[in-house]
Design an enzyme around this catalytic site. Structure first.
Site, short mmCIF file in Angstrom:
data_model
loop_
_atom_site.label_atom_id
_atom_site.label_comp_id
_atom_site.label_asym_id
_atom_site.label_seq_id
_atom_site.Cartn_x
_atom_site.Cartn_y
_atom_site.Cartn_z
N GLU A 111 -22.80 52.78 -46.56
CA GLU A 111 -24.10 53.26 -46.11
C GLU A 111 -24.05 54.79 -46.04
OE1 GLU A 111 -27.03 51.82 -42.61
OE2 GLU A 111 -25.21 52.80 -41.89
N TYR A 157 -33.78 58.33 -39.16
CA TYR A 157 -32.96 59.26 -39.95
C TYR A 157 -33.79 59.91 -41.05
CZ TYR A 157 -29.26 56.97 -37.29
OH TYR A 157 -28.48 56.48 -36.26
N ASP A 183 -33.88 46.44 -33.16
CA ASP A 183 -33.05 46.06 -34.30
C ASP A 183 -31.85 45.23 -33.84
OD1 ASP A 183 -32.61 46.44 -37.18
OD2 ASP A 183 -30.75 47.37 -36.53
N ARG A 233 -29.17 38.08 -35.76
CA ARG A 233 -28.16 37.44 -34.90
C ARG A 233 -28.00 35.98 -35.27
NH1 ARG A 233 -28.38 35.48 -29.93
NH2 ARG A 233 -30.49 36.24 -29.51
N ALA A 261 -24.30 41.70 -38.43
CA ALA A 261 -23.38 42.65 -37.84
C ALA A 261 -22.71 41.93 -36.69
CB ALA A 261 -24.11 43.90 -37.37
N CYS A 303 -21.89 34.71 -31.33
CA CYS A 303 -22.28 35.93 -30.63
C CYS A 303 -23.21 35.55 -29.48
CB CYS A 303 -23.01 36.82 -31.64
SG CYS A 303 -23.93 38.16 -30.89
N CYS A 339 -20.80 45.35 -27.94
CA CYS A 339 -20.34 45.99 -29.18
C CYS A 339 -21.07 47.32 -29.41
CB CYS A 339 -20.53 45.05 -30.38
SG CYS A 339 -22.16 44.28 -30.45
N ASP A 363 -10.40 39.82 -13.93
CA ASP A 363 -10.97 40.52 -12.79
C ASP A 363 -10.02 40.56 -11.60
OD1 ASP A 363 -13.41 41.15 -13.99
OD2 ASP A 363 -14.23 39.16 -13.55
P1 ADP Z 1 -12.57 36.32 -14.52
O1 ADP Z 1 -13.79 37.05 -15.02
O2 ADP Z 1 -11.39 37.23 -14.36
O3 ADP Z 1 -12.27 35.11 -15.31
P2 ADP Z 1 -14.02 34.87 -12.45
O4 ADP Z 1 -14.37 35.41 -11.09
O5 ADP Z 1 -15.12 34.65 -13.42
O6 ADP Z 1 -12.89 35.84 -13.02
O7 ADP Z 1 -13.26 33.50 -12.27
C1 ADP Z 1 -12.28 33.31 -11.28
C2 ADP Z 1 -12.13 31.82 -11.03
O8 ADP Z 1 -10.98 31.61 -10.21
C3 ADP Z 1 -13.30 31.18 -10.28
O9 ADP Z 1 -13.80 30.12 -11.04
C4 ADP Z 1 -12.67 30.66 -8.96
O10 ADP Z 1 -13.19 29.39 -8.59
C5 ADP Z 1 -11.22 30.52 -9.34
N1 ADP Z 1 -10.29 30.60 -8.20
C6 ADP Z 1 -10.18 31.60 -7.29
N2 ADP Z 1 -9.17 31.34 -6.41
C7 ADP Z 1 -8.62 30.16 -6.80
C8 ADP Z 1 -7.54 29.36 -6.31
N3 ADP Z 1 -6.81 29.73 -5.28
N4 ADP Z 1 -7.25 28.19 -6.96
C9 ADP Z 1 -7.97 27.81 -8.04
N5 ADP Z 1 -9.00 28.53 -8.53
C10 ADP Z 1 -9.33 29.68 -7.93
FE1 SF4 Z 2 -22.19 39.53 -29.87
FE2 SF4 Z 2 -21.72 40.58 -27.50
FE3 SF4 Z 2 -19.77 40.38 -29.29
FE4 SF4 Z 2 -21.71 42.12 -29.67
S1 SF4 Z 2 -20.23 42.13 -28.01
S2 SF4 Z 2 -20.87 40.74 -31.18
S3 SF4 Z 2 -23.45 41.04 -28.86
S4 SF4 Z 2 -20.83 38.72 -28.32
#
Ligand code: ADP
Ligand code: SF4
Length: 703
Positions: free
Chosen positions: A104, A180, A270, A302, A324, A348, A354, A649
């Site tokens: 492109e 553009y 888009d 998509r 894409a 997706c 992305c 997390d």
């Molecule tokens: P991530 O995005 O890191 O995957 P989430 O918060 O989406 O984290 O998911 C964490 C999961 O862990 C939840 O589903 C919760 O029920 C589970 N969880 C937290 N503590 C415990 C535990 N002691 N035993 C079993 N599962 C747990």
């Molecule tokens: Fe699809 Fe989200 Fe991955 Fe982009 S980041 S390709 S929108 S799943």
């Protein structure tokens, strides 16, 4: 497994000018966040798509000249011989798998401010873009192009096209879209010229025709010449000669390019987010093009379902299925359809993480596909996995996105995996979030992983199992992975953006309380300084049953979603839901039935009626189990445990994309040789630098 006969049409070869695409799967140009400083990463990313079965794989946008300098955004260049060598890596990687490579070529005109090159930007009449996204703003306006500038533009395009051919590309683009330069000529608000390049649409389209002709003169015969054009705005404009100016433009140029690549005009329409826009949203704008040209037409939407793709072809909307995002989420989408494994497609979710990578100026990331961008630097193949490095049994505690991804990747490597979650259903934070307005499609993160896990005999899922440290120690697994997620806090921040303690009161809630089904009495104030999707989506959700005021220290609702193309629609959704907005404001306290709000800059105070305050702010890792297990390290040997690790997390709260990547990295690296902590770092191609792919006859600059 064999492919279903009804999908045969998708695998027909298609002639595009002098070249032939092996099938109808067309990976359209999209930003990868990889400039010419990352040529090997870029080549591996595009090569992976070719390996996955895409018949055509295109580059991202490639500047033809330093007057098209999009810095600090990550754009590619084709200005000199080293740039040729850099792009030749990609064409070789793509050709290795029998696909065609497209490039492109791009000139940004008055949309760029040439922050690095310091050259005056060029536009038809000295009128520049208006940017509402701070990343696009600049204080350098454009120069009105004179005849010499127009001659130069044609020369730059021709020179870049010749370089593209030497780099081995098969399809060379003229890009007349998205604000553009050639697109600026098409619209009279930008183009106020009184010469042969302004006025009638025939005149306004002259530069596009000349760019196509000059490209054909430069490389025609061996390379196809493609026109990428945005038709949304033109389609909305009446024409005396045709159904709209879009129709007139296509009629004027009908058979000049070898291929029409048709799209929308602004990134939010888009690359539209699934929260607000369904699959196939371009069709009402572009459906007419095929009727007016004998040349093949490619477009996007998509598309992840092969039946939808077949329908697009059968109904005469498109000849080639452009993608894409679906090619980012699953580089192997075509191969899976070809092998009768369409149910394995990692669809997706339309979250646009992305595109946020490009706005952030970093290599592309994806919520669904943690391997994207990691093909070269971490050596991650989306479909191939190193065998288990040891005969360990792995216990994963927590089955949110991170736990599921970890279980799947470890399962594919051959480990014995047990995945336990306290909830009755797997999915973690997403279980609630996908019930919020517009977020149902994000459920694909869970559905795909759960569907794949069901086929692995070596992974066992235990829902409804909240595990304590004692239980973990008694379960006879060698590797323990804690994926217990994060909790929303009641933390506040000061006007200096410093943490300012937590706001504890019976009527102060977090998204976790809403998810748990706690009754949230109105009137409600949602205070959002997380700035991503949840604050806006929760406000919209709560407004179904109560009066809601949305307060944020940012200038916009869900301010960060400008990065994911969602932000304009968030404002519309909140307005439609009757949510009142209070921006540039901090919550200072809550008393009785009112919340105290301070203006971020003046400090002026105001009270808002409020029976419930929901703070969507900072999250904190839910890692108590991890800490308890670390404290009992002395008991590990007796329990047969060799490691306890934290992922997702629970390690560091982030977006779902971060949790999935963190989990994938753990699973990839388990029992692998050490030393992967620092990923391989790419570097620009200089003549003396070694190449990843032998450029063979394609890319070596002619002496
Ligand atoms: P991530 O995005 O890191 O995957 P989430 O918060 O989406 O984290 O998911 C964490 C999961 O862990 C939840 O589903 C919760 O029920 C589970 N969880 C937290 N503590 C415990 C535990 N002691 N035993 C079993 N599962 C747990
Ligand atoms: Fe699809 Fe989200 Fe991955 Fe982009 S980041 S390709 S929108 S799943």
């Amino acid at each position: 497994m064999a492919r279903l006969p009804r999908f045969d049409v998708l695998f027909e070869p298609i002639k595009i000018g002098p070249v032939t695409a092996p099938n109808r799967f067309y990976c359209v140009p999209h930003a990868s966040g990889m400039t010419n400083t990352m040529p090997r990463m870029r080549a591996a990313l595009r090569g992976m798509k070719a390996e996955g079965g895409w018949g055509v794989v295109c580059s991202g946008y490639v500047s033809v000249h330093p007057t098209a300098d999009d810095s600090p955004l990550p754009y590619a260049t084709l200005w000199d011989d080293n740039d040729i060598r850099s792009h030749a890596l990609m064409t070789d990687a793509v050709h290795e798998h029998g696909a065609l490579a497209g490039i492109e070529l791009w000139h940004g005109g008055g949309s760029v401010s040439n922050k690095t090159s310091r050259l005056p930007p060029l536009s038809p009449s000295g009128i520049s873009w208006m940017a509402t996204h701070v990343g696009f703003m600049g204080n350098q306006r454009s120069k009105a192009m004179d005849k010499t500038d127009i001659r130069n533009l044609l020369r730059w395009q021709a020179e870049a096209a010749r370089k593209a051919k030497r780099a081995g590309f098969d399809i060379v683009y003229v890009y007349a879209g998205m604000g553009y330069l050639p697109y600026e000529f098409l619209l009279p608000e930008w183009n106020m010229r009184s010469d042969e390049y302004g006025g009638s649409l025939r005149n306004r389209a002259r530069i596009v025709r000349e760019l196509l002709e000059t490209t054909r003169d430069a490389v025609g015969g061996t390379c196809a010449v493609a026109l990428r054009i945005s038709l949304e705005e033109l389609r909305a404009r009446p024409s005396e000669r045709a159904a709209s100016e879009a129709h007139e433009a296509v009629e004027l140029l009908a058979n000049v390019p070898d291929l029409w690549d048709v799209k929308m005009d602004s990134s939010p329409t888009d690359c539209a987010p699934s929260r607000f826009t369904p699959e196939g949203s371009h069709e009402p704008v572009i459906e007419f093009v095929k009727r007016l040209t004998g040349k093949p037409v490619v477009g996007v939407g998509r598309f992840t379902s092969p039946d939808t793709m077949v329908s697009q072809i059968k109904r005469g909307v498109l000849d080639l299925i452009g993608a894409a995002r679906p090619s980012i989420a699953d580089p192997f989408l075509p191969r899976k359809i070809n092998e009768g494994r369409e149910q394995d497609i990692r669809e997706c979710i339309g979250c646009n993480i992305c595109i946020s990578s490009w706005h952030d100026g970093v290599p592309v990331r994806c919520t669904q596909n943690p391997t994207i961008g990691e093909e070269w630097r971490r050596d991650w193949h989306p479909e191939r996995f190193a065998a288990a490095g040891a005969e360990s049994a792995v216990l994963i505690v927590g089955g949110g996105p991170a736990g599921l991804e970890c279980a799947l990747t470890l399962g594919r490597r051959g480990y014995q995996v047990s995945l336990a979650d306290a909830g009755e259903r797997f999915g973690g934070r997403l279980r609630f979030e996908i019930t919020l307005p517009g977020l149902a499609t994000w459920g694909r993160v869970l559905d795909w992983r759960l569907g794949q896990l069901q086929r692995l005999d070596n992974v066992t899922l235990y829902a409804g199992n909240k595990l304590s440290a004692d239980e973990v120690l008694g379960l006879e697994h060698q590797r323990i992975v804690i994926a217990t997620g994060a909790r929303w806090t009641r933390r506040l921040y000061s006007t200096l953006e410093l943490p300012a303690g937590t706001l504890e009161a019976p009527n102060v809630f977090t998204p976790d309380d809403v998810a748990a089904g706690t009754h949230i009495e109105g009137p409600i104030v949602v205070f959002d300084y997380d700035n991503y999707y949840l604050g806006g989506a929760l406000a919209e959700f709560l407004a179904r049953t109560a009066r809601v005021t949305y307060v944020t220290p940012a200038g916009h609702a869900s301010a960060w979603t400008i990065m994911t193309n969602e932000q304009p629609q968030v404002h519309r959704a909140l307005a439609n839901a009757g949510v009142e907005l209070k921006t540039l404001s901090l919550v200072a306290g809550i008393k009785d039935d009112a919340v105290r709000v301070t203006d971020l800059f003046t400090g002026a105070e105001q009270t808002l009626p409020c029976k419930s305050l929901v703070i969507v702010g900072a999250r904190s890792a839910e890692n108590e189990l991890y800490r308890l297990l670390l404290a009992r390290q002395a008991d590990w040997a007796a329990a047969g445990i060799t490691s306890v690790d934290c992922i997702g997390d629970a390690l560091a709260p982030g977006a779902i994309a971060h949790a999935v990547h963190s989990a994938h990295r753990y699973a990839r690296e388990l029992d692998q040789p050490a030393g992967r902590e620092i990923y391989r770092r790419d570097s620009p191609i200089l003549e003396s630098a070694p190449l990843l792919y032998d450029p063979g006859s394609h890319g070596v600059p002619a002496p």
